[in-house]
Design an enzyme around this catalytic site. Structure first.
Site, PDB file in Angstrom:
ATOM      1  CD  GLU A  96      88.782  68.974   1.443  1.00 40.03           C
ATOM      2  OE1 GLU A  96      88.258  67.863   1.646  1.00 40.03           O
ATOM      3  OE2 GLU A  96      89.202  69.355   0.325  1.00 40.03           O
ATOM      4  CD  GLU A 129      96.880  72.966  12.266  1.00 40.57           C
ATOM      5  OE1 GLU A 129      95.884  72.588  11.591  1.00 40.57           O
ATOM      6  OE2 GLU A 129      96.842  73.915  13.065  1.00 40.57           O
ATOM      7  CG  HIS A 136      93.965  77.113  11.697  1.00 50.53           C
ATOM      8  ND1 HIS A 136      93.278  76.689  12.806  1.00 50.53           N
ATOM      9  CD2 HIS A 136      93.154  77.992  11.070  1.00 50.53           C
ATOM     10  CE1 HIS A 136      92.089  77.268  12.838  1.00 50.53           C
ATOM     11  NE2 HIS A 136      91.994  78.073  11.786  1.00 50.53           N
ATOM     12  CG  HIS A 160      97.053  72.644   7.767  1.00 52.01           C
ATOM     13  ND1 HIS A 160      97.661  72.260   6.599  1.00 52.01           N
ATOM     14  CD2 HIS A 160      96.254  71.601   8.141  1.00 52.01           C
ATOM     15  CE1 HIS A 160      97.261  71.049   6.272  1.00 52.01           C
ATOM     16  NE2 HIS A 160      96.406  70.615   7.189  1.00 52.01           N
ATOM     17  CG  ASP A 204      96.760  77.724  16.058  1.00 54.64           C
ATOM     18  OD1 ASP A 204      97.055  78.899  15.762  1.00 54.64           O
ATOM     19  OD2 ASP A 204      95.975  77.028  15.391  1.00 54.64           O
ATOM     20  CG  ASP A 218      96.736  73.241  17.600  1.00 59.06           C
ATOM     21  OD1 ASP A 218      95.623  72.733  17.819  1.00 59.06           O
ATOM     22  OD2 ASP A 218      97.001  73.837  16.540  1.00 59.06           O
TER      23      ASP A 218
END
Length: 225
Positions: free
Chosen positions: A52, A9, A150, A57, A155, A7
């Site tokens: 945002e 970010e 997140h 995260h 994740d 995963d």
């Protein structure tokens, strides 16, 4: 078979708009069993973190300020991935950022043919249902209480569990003759049948061992009815 569930970010949705990767995590599976090996790092994106994105995260400019640029982690990343199958949820998003960052520092793109998208697997298996990572964890009874925000590592660990369930569950292969049907959330799910191949040398060693046994149960079972 070696697989990496991963995963990322990022600062936003698309590198074409100037957004960058800020975190990568991948966990290693071998024959769909976690090995305990993983790779996890943060990188400095070289640009401000939009509010945002930080709300999703929790990765701030201050936290990322002393992290290395992606170019310093690219060799470690490609060595870790090697030739493994790579698995992600909504893989097109993560692959877009990974390939952008790799190409940016002179590394080749990752081949789309080695990618498995768990979002597509979930859509085929549960049409019309919710397919978020949270929803799939709930469906399969996977504990996600540690997932407050997140994060690439938590994740990818959760997704590894989801992937195993999507592809047959941890009990796959225990029923070697028929598919086992279960009732799950009101739907009948038929697990695929798998068997475990036995190497020829192991078979030969077993036969040699049992040949010297008196009244061997294996010898009786091997006799035709």
């Amino acid at each position: 078979m070696r697989e990496i569930v991963f995963d990322t970010e990022t600062t936003g949705f698309d590198p074409k708009d100037g957004h960058r990767l800020v975190e990568f995590a991948g966990v290693e599976l071998y024959e769909r069993v976690p090995t305990g090996r993983h790779l996890h790092f943060h990188v400095n994106p070289g640009r401000p973190m939009p509010a945002e994105a930080e709300a999703i995260h929790g990765l701030s400019d201050a936290f990322l300020a002393d992290k290395p640029p992606f170019a310093e982690k690219a060799a470690e990343l490609t060595a870790f991935l090697a030739d493994a199958v790579i698995i992600a949820h909504n893989a097109a998003f993560d692959m877009r950022f990974l390939n952008y960052e790799l190409e940016r520092c002179g590394y080749p793109r990752l081949d789309d043919g080695r990618v498995v998208d768990t979002l597509e697997l979930a859509r085929k298996r549960f049409p019309g249902a919710k397919h978020t990572l949270d929803a799939l964890c709930t469906r399969f009874g996977i504990d996600r209480s540690a997932r407050v925000l997140h994060g690439a590592l938590i994740d990818s660990q959760l997704l590894a569990d989801v992937y195993v369930e999507l592809t047959g569950g941890r009990q796959i292969g225990f029923d070697l003759t028929v598919a086992a049907a279960i009732e799950a959330t009101g739907e009948k799910t038929v697990w695929p049948v798998r068997s475990f191949p036995i190497p020829e040398q192991d078979l030969a060693a077993h036969q040699q061992f049992t040949a010297g046994m008196k009244e061997s149960i294996w010898a009786r079972l091997a006799q035709p009815a």
